[in-house]
Design an enzyme around this catalytic site. Structure first.
Site, PDB file in Angstrom:
ATOM      1  N   GLU A  81       3.395   0.749   3.941  1.00  0.00           N
ATOM      2  CA  GLU A  81       2.715  -0.342   3.486  1.00  0.00           C
ATOM      3  C   GLU A  81       1.874  -0.904   4.769  1.00  0.00           C
ATOM      4  O   GLU A  81       2.749  -1.273   5.699  1.00  0.00           O
ATOM      5  CB  GLU A  81       3.234  -1.430   2.814  1.00  0.00           C
ATOM      6  CG  GLU A  81       2.312  -2.509   2.444  1.00  0.00           C
ATOM      7  CD  GLU A  81       1.160  -2.291   1.694  1.00  0.00           C
ATOM      8  OE1 GLU A  81       0.051  -2.510   2.030  1.00  0.00           O
ATOM      9  OE2 GLU A  81       1.277  -1.445   0.814  1.00  0.00           O
TER      10      GLU A  81
ATOM     11  N   CYS B 167      -5.307   3.307 -10.809  1.00  0.00           N
ATOM     12  CA  CYS B 167      -5.247   2.521 -11.963  1.00  0.00           C
ATOM     13  C   CYS B 167      -6.824   2.188 -12.454  1.00  0.00           C
ATOM     14  O   CYS B 167      -7.231   1.362 -12.784  1.00  0.00           O
ATOM     15  CB  CYS B 167      -4.606   1.257 -12.030  1.00  0.00           C
ATOM     16  SG  CYS B 167      -5.006   0.239 -10.788  1.00  0.00           S
TER      17      CYS B 167
ATOM     18  N   ASP C 241      -1.211   6.818  -4.229  1.00  0.00           N
ATOM     19  CA  ASP C 241      -1.750   5.924  -5.185  1.00  0.00           C
ATOM     20  C   ASP C 241      -2.801   4.910  -4.492  1.00  0.00           C
ATOM     21  O   ASP C 241      -2.306   3.720  -4.180  1.00  0.00           O
ATOM     22  CB  ASP C 241      -0.770   5.024  -6.046  1.00  0.00           C
ATOM     23  CG  ASP C 241      -1.366   4.213  -7.028  1.00  0.00           C
ATOM     24  OD1 ASP C 241      -1.787   4.950  -8.333  1.00  0.00           O
ATOM     25  OD2 ASP C 241      -1.572   3.160  -7.095  1.00  0.00           O
TER      26      ASP C 241
END
Length: 601
Positions: free
Chosen positions: A321, A456, A395
């Site tokens: 991250e 998404c 993702d």
């Protein structure tokens, strides 16, 4: 407590400057607020993140009527001084160093909200909320609105009469109402965390507490739940059960993880017991990477799946991250789920917004995840540290267009421009290029065998087209798309063949989830096929059958040809508009025709 209104107004200002999600902006504003109060050695209580997000979302969905009410009542003109907020004084400003804290994306978050945004969020709570504002009645902005309350209520009544709105809800933004309808169809999905408890044991405990298992596709109010047939560790509850679940001991101890069903697909596809055999190499521990890990639900799911498999019990997950704020969220989520590796206990040190770790924290850390505050794209795939990586979740940042109940907000004037379609196309093209670069970097890991790509998003530009374009990358030799049998075969929603160069097999190997599902249900009911909008594709390295391998170059070329054609058509439209604009500019202004004289009678 006025801080929540100041933060909400700052979020509105930030959303007016750039198109992004409410959640991301609120996180950036909260981080800036926490730093400002820490610098000032303030004793003020922190702003509740959920309440802030709800206030911003609701204000935005009523933005047009609230703006009209303020304009008609002329409140801001009459009370201008009350809405001028002085910048917060920090240690840095005391030394003459004014600094605006940065948001997650590096953009500066303004220290002082505009009067209009501040008035909007406060007016929402005064006129439309069922609870009274939390700010003191003596706070100048609230006192100003209270002085004009009769006029403001009168303007609200007039606006409702003009719109024919029988309820306040009918004044809400139409797109927001649609989003709420879609969100209401979705169950409250719960993943049973295998690191805390087996699913069978959790189901038994629920039964002992009066919950009944059902097999109906529609869940109604009451203490009912369903074990989804697609993933054995995911349960569906009615939306009305949310408060009971949040208060449940299994949620409190990290056994129940509130996670959308679609979000559980990537980890399940990567570690599919039947299809992931190539990940096991001579009995060595498996090393998996989550390239974009925050907020941590997918990463925690990976850890839980590894714990439930004897073959992977000693395996590890490296979670990347880049943003510090999101990294703190990642560490917190993984700690709660028991997914942090024991070597990561130092990440639980106290700091702004975080409490001190409990004495037995290290003992509870039996997970497999090692979080890294680092940029995945900056890693060297050929470094010795990554030679044992054989599985990866990817993702990357996307449009977020599949998330139900979350508005992607742009400036109101921007929405009315005729170039809005071009703006969206440009943004999607930029996102797709970034997503493809992430896949390209992932394919450089020499011993990677299985890569799961997910978004998404509902847009083919970020989904099927990226997956197909990845097969044409120079580094994609030896890679293919996994067949449907390896990608949650029971899920009915699959990819679009027309976006895969007409290759039905490729489309069948992809997962597509429609936002809110496709089945209408009665108010208060949820459908077990309703999730957020989502997309999953799995790349595998290894030999494929001749038919599939022969089709890959043709499909990839067809996809690229289609993309070139769309780009060419776009450029032609732009040139045509430019010519029309120049022609209109060169035309002389129309002259008024002189009135004809009447002939004398």
């Amino acid at each position: 407590m006025s801080d929540i209104y100041l933060c909400a107004a700052l979020a509105l200002d930030a959303l007016a400057q750039r198109s992004t999600s409410i959640h991301a902006v609120c996180a950036a504003v909260l981080a800036a607020h926490s730093k400002a109060t820490a610098d000032a050695a303030s004793t003020r209580r922190p702003v509740d993140a959920r309440r802030l997000t709800a206030l911003v979302a609701n204000t935005l969905s009523f933005r047009k009527p609230l703006t009209a009410i303020l304009a008609s009542a002329k409140t801001l003109q009459l009370e201008a001084a009350a809405f001028r907020i002085a910048p917060p004084r920090t240690h840095a400003s005391a030394k003459g160093k004014e600094r605006q804290p940065d948001g997650e994306d590096g953009a500066a978050t303004p220290a002082v909200p505009t009067p209009h945004s501040l008035a909007l969020v406060l007016l929402h709570d005064i006129l439309l909320s069922s609870t009274r504002p939390s700010a003191s009645v003596n706070w100048p902005p609230r006192a100003a609105l209270e002085r004009h309350l009769t006029r403001l209520k009168s303007e609200l009544a007039r606006l409702r009469a003009k719109a024919g709105a029988a309820s306040l809800e009918e004044l809400r933004d139409p797109e927001e109402r649609r989003q709420r309808t879609l969100a209401a169809r979705c169950p409250r999905w719960v993943r049973v965390n295998g690191r805390r408890m087996a699913r069978a044991q959790a189901v038994e405990l629920l039964a002992q507490q009066g919950w009944s298992e059902t097999h109906d596709e529609v869940l109604r109010k009451g203490k009912h739940f369903l074990v989804t047939p697609h993933l054995p560790d995911v349960l569906a509850f009615a939306g009305s059960s949310t408060s009971q679940l949040l208060a449940h001991p299994l949620y409190q101890d990290g056994t129940f993880i509130l996670q959308d069903l679609a979000s559980c697909f990537p980890a399940s596809v990567l570690l599919d017991q039947d299809a992931a055999a190539p990940l096991i190499c001579d009995g060595e521990p498996l090393h998996v990477i989550d390239a974009t890990a925050a907020p941590g639900n997918k990463t925690g799911h990976l850890s839980a799946l590894l714990a439930s498999s004897a073959a992977h019990a000693s395996s590890k997950v490296s979670a990347f991250e880049l943003a510090p704020n999101r990294f703190r969220t990642l560490v917190s989520q993984l700690s709660r789920a028991g997914a942090l590796a024991p070597t990561s206990v130092h990440l639980l040190k106290s700091g702004p917004g975080r409490g001190k770790p409990k004495p037995d924290a290290a003992a509870k850390l039996a997970g497999a995840v090692s979080p890294r505050l680092a940029d995945f794209l900056a890693t060297d795939p050929l470094d010795d540290e990554w030679q044992d990586v054989r599985g990866m979740l990817l993702d990357p940042s996307c449009s977020g267009s599949g998330i139900v109940g979350r508005m992607e907000v742009a400036d109101a004037e921007q929405e009315e421009e005729t170039s809005s379609e071009e703006t969206q196309a440009t943004r999607l093209a930029s996102l797709a290029a970034f997503q493809l670069s992430m896949i390209d970097h992932a394919l450089q890991f020499p011993n990677l065998r299985r890569l799961v790509y997910s978004t998404c998003s509902i847009h083919a530009e970020e989904n099927e087209r990226v997956a197909i374009a990845a097969l044409a990358l120079p580094r994609a030799g030896g890679w293919r798309l996994a067949p449907r049998s390896e990608v949650v075969p029971t899920w009915p929603g699959r990819g679009r063949p027309e976006e895969c160069g007409g290759n039905t097999a490729y489309a069948e190997g992809m997962i597509r989830c429609d936002p809110g599902g496709s089945v209408d249900v009665a108010p208060g009911e949820v459908h077990v096929g309703a999730t957020n909008g989502f997309f999953v594709a799995c790349f595998v390295r290894g030999e494929a059958d001749d038919a599939a391998s022969d089709a890959e170059p043709a499909v990839a070329e067809a996809a690229l040809t289609g993309k070139r054609k769309r780009n060419k058509e776009k450029k032609l439209k732009q040139k045509k508009r430019k010519r029309e604009a120049e022609a209109a500019k060169d035309e002389p202004p129309p002259t008024e025709a002189k009135p004809k004289r009447r002939a004398p009678a």
